[in-house]
Design a protein around this motif. Structure first.
Motif, PDB file in Angstrom:
ATOM      1  N   GLY A  11      -9.176 -22.338  -1.872  1.00 48.88           N
ATOM      2  CA  GLY A  11      -8.250 -21.692  -2.779  1.00 48.88           C
ATOM      3  C   GLY A  11      -8.868 -21.398  -4.128  1.00 48.88           C
ATOM      4  O   GLY A  11      -8.386 -20.547  -4.873  1.00 48.88           O
ATOM      5  N   ASP A  12      -9.947 -22.086  -4.454  1.00 45.81           N
ATOM      6  CA  ASP A  12     -10.596 -21.935  -5.747  1.00 45.81           C
ATOM      7  C   ASP A  12     -11.613 -20.795  -5.689  1.00 45.81           C
ATOM      8  O   ASP A  12     -12.551 -20.813  -4.894  1.00 45.81           O
ATOM      9  N   GLU A  13     -11.439 -19.793  -6.531  1.00 44.60           N
ATOM     10  CA  GLU A  13     -12.292 -18.603  -6.463  1.00 44.60           C
ATOM     11  C   GLU A  13     -13.738 -18.901  -6.840  1.00 44.60           C
ATOM     12  O   GLU A  13     -14.670 -18.333  -6.264  1.00 44.60           O
ATOM     13  N   PHE A  14     -13.948 -19.761  -7.827  1.00 48.34           N
ATOM     14  CA  PHE A  14     -15.322 -20.064  -8.233  1.00 48.34           C
ATOM     15  C   PHE A  14     -16.079 -20.742  -7.094  1.00 48.34           C
ATOM     16  O   PHE A  14     -17.241 -20.431  -6.827  1.00 48.34           O
ATOM     17  N   THR A  15     -15.413 -21.661  -6.396  1.00 47.79           N
ATOM     18  CA  THR A  15     -16.032 -22.356  -5.272  1.00 47.79           C
ATOM     19  C   THR A  15     -16.480 -21.368  -4.209  1.00 47.79           C
ATOM     20  O   THR A  15     -17.611 -21.444  -3.704  1.00 47.79           O
ATOM     21  N   ARG A  16     -15.615 -20.434  -3.862  1.00 48.12           N
ATOM     22  CA  ARG A  16     -15.970 -19.420  -2.871  1.00 48.12           C
ATOM     23  C   ARG A  16     -17.079 -18.517  -3.386  1.00 48.12           C
ATOM     24  O   ARG A  16     -18.023 -18.197  -2.667  1.00 48.12           O
ATOM     25  N   PHE A  17     -16.965 -18.128  -4.642  1.00 44.53           N
ATOM     26  CA  PHE A  17     -17.889 -17.143  -5.197  1.00 44.53           C
ATOM     27  C   PHE A  17     -19.335 -17.628  -5.192  1.00 44.53           C
ATOM     28  O   PHE A  17     -20.254 -16.868  -4.862  1.00 44.53           O
ATOM     29  N   VAL A  18     -19.570 -18.897  -5.562  1.00 44.55           N
ATOM     30  CA  VAL A  18     -20.956 -19.368  -5.679  1.00 44.55           C
ATOM     31  C   VAL A  18     -21.567 -19.724  -4.331  1.00 44.55           C
ATOM     32  O   VAL A  18     -22.731 -20.123  -4.261  1.00 44.55           O
ATOM     33  N   GLY A  19     -20.828 -19.564  -3.225  1.00 46.40           N
ATOM     34  CA  GLY A  19     -21.370 -19.898  -1.916  1.00 46.40           C
ATOM     35  C   GLY A  19     -21.490 -21.390  -1.685  1.00 46.40           C
ATOM     36  O   GLY A  19     -22.385 -21.856  -0.976  1.00 46.40           O
ATOM     37  N   TYR A  20     -20.550 -22.129  -2.261  1.00 50.29           N
ATOM     38  CA  TYR A  20     -20.557 -23.587  -2.225  1.00 50.29           C
ATOM     39  C   TYR A  20     -20.289 -24.116  -0.813  1.00 50.29           C
ATOM     40  O   TYR A  20     -19.413 -23.606  -0.104  1.00 50.29           O
ATOM     41  N   GLU A  21     -21.069 -25.101  -0.398  1.00 50.29           N
ATOM     42  CA  GLU A  21     -20.838 -25.829   0.843  1.00 50.29           C
ATOM     43  C   GLU A  21     -20.830 -27.320   0.535  1.00 50.29           C
ATOM     44  O   GLU A  21     -21.536 -27.775  -0.370  1.00 50.29           O
ATOM     45  N   SER A  22     -20.040 -28.081   1.283  1.00 46.77           N
ATOM     46  CA  SER A  22     -19.938 -29.511   0.987  1.00 46.77           C
ATOM     47  C   SER A  22     -19.580 -30.295   2.241  1.00 46.77           C
ATOM     48  O   SER A  22     -18.876 -29.789   3.125  1.00 46.77           O
ATOM     49  N   VAL A  23     -20.070 -31.540   2.301  1.00 49.48           N
ATOM     50  CA  VAL A  23     -19.768 -32.431   3.413  1.00 49.48           C
ATOM     51  C   VAL A  23     -19.730 -33.871   2.905  1.00 49.48           C
ATOM     52  O   VAL A  23     -20.562 -34.268   2.083  1.00 49.48           O
ATOM     53  N   ARG A  24     -18.745 -34.613   3.356  1.00 50.97           N
ATOM     54  CA  ARG A  24     -18.750 -36.071   3.132  1.00 50.97           C
ATOM     55  C   ARG A  24     -19.668 -36.675   4.181  1.00 50.97           C
ATOM     56  O   ARG A  24     -19.396 -36.606   5.380  1.00 50.97           O
ATOM     57  N   THR A  25     -20.768 -37.237   3.744  1.00 54.10           N
ATOM     58  CA  THR A  25     -21.754 -37.780   4.668  1.00 54.10           C
ATOM     59  C   THR A  25     -21.425 -39.204   5.102  1.00 54.10           C
ATOM     60  O   THR A  25     -21.987 -39.691   6.076  1.00 54.10           O
ATOM     61  N   SER A  26     -20.546 -39.876   4.369  1.00 55.48           N
ATOM     62  CA  SER A  26     -20.045 -41.201   4.753  1.00 55.48           C
ATOM     63  C   SER A  26     -18.771 -41.438   3.962  1.00 55.48           C
ATOM     64  O   SER A  26     -18.305 -40.559   3.235  1.00 55.48           O
ATOM     65  N   GLU A  27     -18.224 -42.630   4.068  1.00 53.54           N
ATOM     66  CA  GLU A  27     -17.009 -42.945   3.311  1.00 53.54           C
ATOM     67  C   GLU A  27     -17.264 -42.968   1.811  1.00 53.54           C
ATOM     68  O   GLU A  27     -16.328 -42.825   1.013  1.00 53.54           O
ATOM     69  N   THR A  28     -18.517 -43.140   1.395  1.00 51.99           N
ATOM     70  CA  THR A  28     -18.809 -43.286  -0.027  1.00 51.99           C
ATOM     71  C   THR A  28     -19.850 -42.289  -0.539  1.00 51.99           C
ATOM     72  O   THR A  28     -20.290 -42.405  -1.684  1.00 51.99           O
ATOM     73  N   THR A  29     -20.268 -41.330   0.284  1.00 56.13           N
ATOM     74  CA  THR A  29     -21.285 -40.370  -0.143  1.00 56.13           C
ATOM     75  C   THR A  29     -20.884 -38.958   0.264  1.00 56.13           C
ATOM     76  O   THR A  29     -20.117 -38.750   1.213  1.00 56.13           O
ATOM     77  N   ALA A  30     -21.435 -37.991  -0.450  1.00 60.75           N
ATOM     78  CA  ALA A  30     -21.190 -36.577  -0.133  1.00 60.75           C
ATOM     79  C   ALA A  30     -22.366 -35.759  -0.632  1.00 60.75           C
ATOM     80  O   ALA A  30     -23.091 -36.164  -1.554  1.00 60.75           O
ATOM     81  N   SER A  31     -22.567 -34.604  -0.025  1.00 57.91           N
ATOM     82  CA  SER A  31     -23.585 -33.650  -0.457  1.00 57.91           C
ATOM     83  C   SER A  31     -22.964 -32.267  -0.554  1.00 57.91           C
ATOM     84  O   SER A  31     -22.061 -31.927   0.219  1.00 57.91           O
ATOM     85  N   SER A  32     -23.457 -31.484  -1.508  1.00 58.63           N
ATOM     86  CA  SER A  32     -22.995 -30.109  -1.688  1.00 58.63           C
ATOM     87  C   SER A  32     -24.188 -29.209  -1.969  1.00 58.63           C
ATOM     88  O   SER A  32     -25.215 -29.663  -2.478  1.00 58.63           O
ATOM     89  N   TRP A  33     -24.036 -27.919  -1.651  1.00 59.75           N
ATOM     90  CA  TRP A  33     -25.121 -26.959  -1.800  1.00 59.75           C
ATOM     91  C   TRP A  33     -24.628 -25.691  -2.476  1.00 59.75           C
ATOM     92  O   TRP A  33     -23.471 -25.278  -2.290  1.00 59.75           O
ATOM     93  N   VAL A  34     -25.523 -25.052  -3.233  1.00 56.45           N
ATOM     94  CA  VAL A  34     -25.344 -23.665  -3.653  1.00 56.45           C
ATOM     95  C   VAL A  34     -26.672 -22.951  -3.433  1.00 56.45           C
ATOM     96  O   VAL A  34     -27.748 -23.562  -3.527  1.00 56.45           O
ATOM     97  N   PRO A  35     -26.630 -21.660  -3.130  1.00 54.75           N
ATOM     98  CA  PRO A  35     -27.877 -20.908  -2.968  1.00 54.75           C
ATOM     99  C   PRO A  35     -28.473 -20.566  -4.335  1.00 54.75           C
ATOM    100  O   PRO A  35     -27.778 -20.621  -5.358  1.00 54.75           O
ATOM    101  N   ALA A  36     -29.738 -20.203  -4.326  1.00 53.95           N
ATOM    102  CA  ALA A  36     -30.397 -19.749  -5.556  1.00 53.95           C
ATOM    103  C   ALA A  36     -30.330 -18.225  -5.619  1.00 53.95           C
ATOM    104  O   ALA A  36     -31.355 -17.540  -5.684  1.00 53.95           O
ATOM    105  N   ARG A  37     -29.106 -17.697  -5.588  1.00 58.83           N
ATOM    106  CA  ARG A  37     -28.916 -16.248  -5.684  1.00 58.83           C
ATOM    107  C   ARG A  37     -29.318 -15.747  -7.062  1.00 58.83           C
ATOM    108  O   ARG A  37     -29.194 -16.476  -8.057  1.00 58.83           O
ATOM    109  N   ALA A  38     -29.723 -14.501  -7.124  1.00 59.42           N
ATOM    110  CA  ALA A  38     -30.190 -13.941  -8.394  1.00 59.42           C
ATOM    111  C   ALA A  38     -29.112 -13.998  -9.471  1.00 59.42           C
ATOM    112  O   ALA A  38     -29.407 -14.259 -10.645  1.00 59.42           O
ATOM    113  N   ASP A  39     -27.835 -13.789  -9.081  1.00 57.96           N
ATOM    114  CA  ASP A  39     -26.775 -13.781 -10.093  1.00 57.96           C
ATOM    115  C   ASP A  39     -26.395 -15.180 -10.559  1.00 57.96           C
ATOM    116  O   ASP A  39     -25.637 -15.325 -11.522  1.00 57.96           O
TER     117      ASP A  39
END
Length: 271
Positions: A11-39
């Motif tokens: 629902g958040d436009e900024f999250t969608r716009f930057v190509g954000y991806e995220s996963v909870r890797t365990s009950e206490t950890t998480a990782s997220s990614w953004v691409p190195a797009r030119a913009d």
């Protein structure tokens, strides 16, 4: 557990716009990614502060939000130390839950450049207050092991970031303003913490010039920017051969008597 994917339309436009991806890797950890797009990079190939601060803020929010359920969490303090924002990408943030109680939730985070041998870009910590969730928010409850990302057929980003998140110098020295836009507003209807953080950095930079390198940011969120425009006023605290320290106060122009954000921004030599 094998990782699954979920093409969730955030629902958040900024999250969608930057190509954000995220996963909870365990009950206490998480990782997220953004691409190195030119913009998402500046002219020198460095990750824009608004994108870096979003990674630093949002990834701890994943683990802290899960630890606070059924409550919601809001960021109260964000601290990051920056080493080198020049990236090849993708850029990954790894967050770990540190502490959770009935009042607040704290997590720490490291940001690395996967395209440059996991080189450390920044490190930090984010503290959150727990608040009752009285309404519905368009934010997924993320099970462990499910990687969330936006739709694959998203529109090309073009120059939207440069058009919608603009930091305009004001007449007074060290004062910068920005308006609320769909891209700068979070699901609570207030300006993203990453935008006010980047606004603070922009105002601080105007006090020290462009030759110094951002090395540290400490942000205290005292309130929110709901109507705008947001206005940041920077004051040079100290400058010597080791670098500069700048104090920044951000206010919502609709409520100028209240400080929404108080930040300390540190700069070091470019070498």
């Amino acid at each position: 557990m094998a990782e699954q994917t979920d093409s969730t339309v955030f629902g958040d436009e900024f999250t969608r716009f930057v190509g954000y991806e995220s996963v909870r890797t365990s009950e206490t950890t998480a990782s997220s990614w953004v691409p190195a797009r030119a913009d998402l990079l500046d002219a020198d190939g460095a990750l824009l502060p608004v994108v870096l601060s979003y990674l630093v803020d949002s990834t701890p929010g994943v683990v802290c939000g899960a630890a606070a359920l059924p409550d919601w969490v809001i960021t109260t303090d964000l601290h990051m130390q920056v080493f080198d924002r020049h990236v090849k990408g993708p850029v990954r943030a790894d967050a770990t839950l540190v502490h959770a109680n009935r009042v607040g939730v704290l997590a720490e985070v490291n940001v690395v450049d996967e395209g440059d041998g996991e080189r450390l870009v920044a490190t930090g910590s984010v503290n959150h207050a727990r608040v009752p969730l009285t309404g519905s928010l368009d934010v997924p409850i993320m099970p462990v092991g499910v990687r969330y990302h936006g739709p694959a057929d998203a529109a090309p980003p073009g120059d939207r970031l440069a058009r919608e998140i603009v930091f305009e110098p004001e007449a007074a020295g060290g004062e910068i303003g920005t308006a609320l836009t769909p891209l700068s507003t979070n699901p609570l209807g207030i300006m993203h913490g990453s935008v006010t953080s980047a606004l603070s950095i922009s105002a601080a930079t105007s006090c020290v010039g462009g030759d110094l390198k951002l090395t540290e940011l400490l942000v205290r969120f005292c309130g929110s920017v709901r109507k705008g425009p947001a206005r940041a006023n920077a004051e040079l605290v100290r400058s010597d051969e080791s670098g500069s320290l700048v104090r920044v106060a951000v206010r919502d122009d609709s409520y100028p008597q209240r400080i929404a954000v108080l930040a300390s921004v540190r700069f070091g030599s470019p070498g």
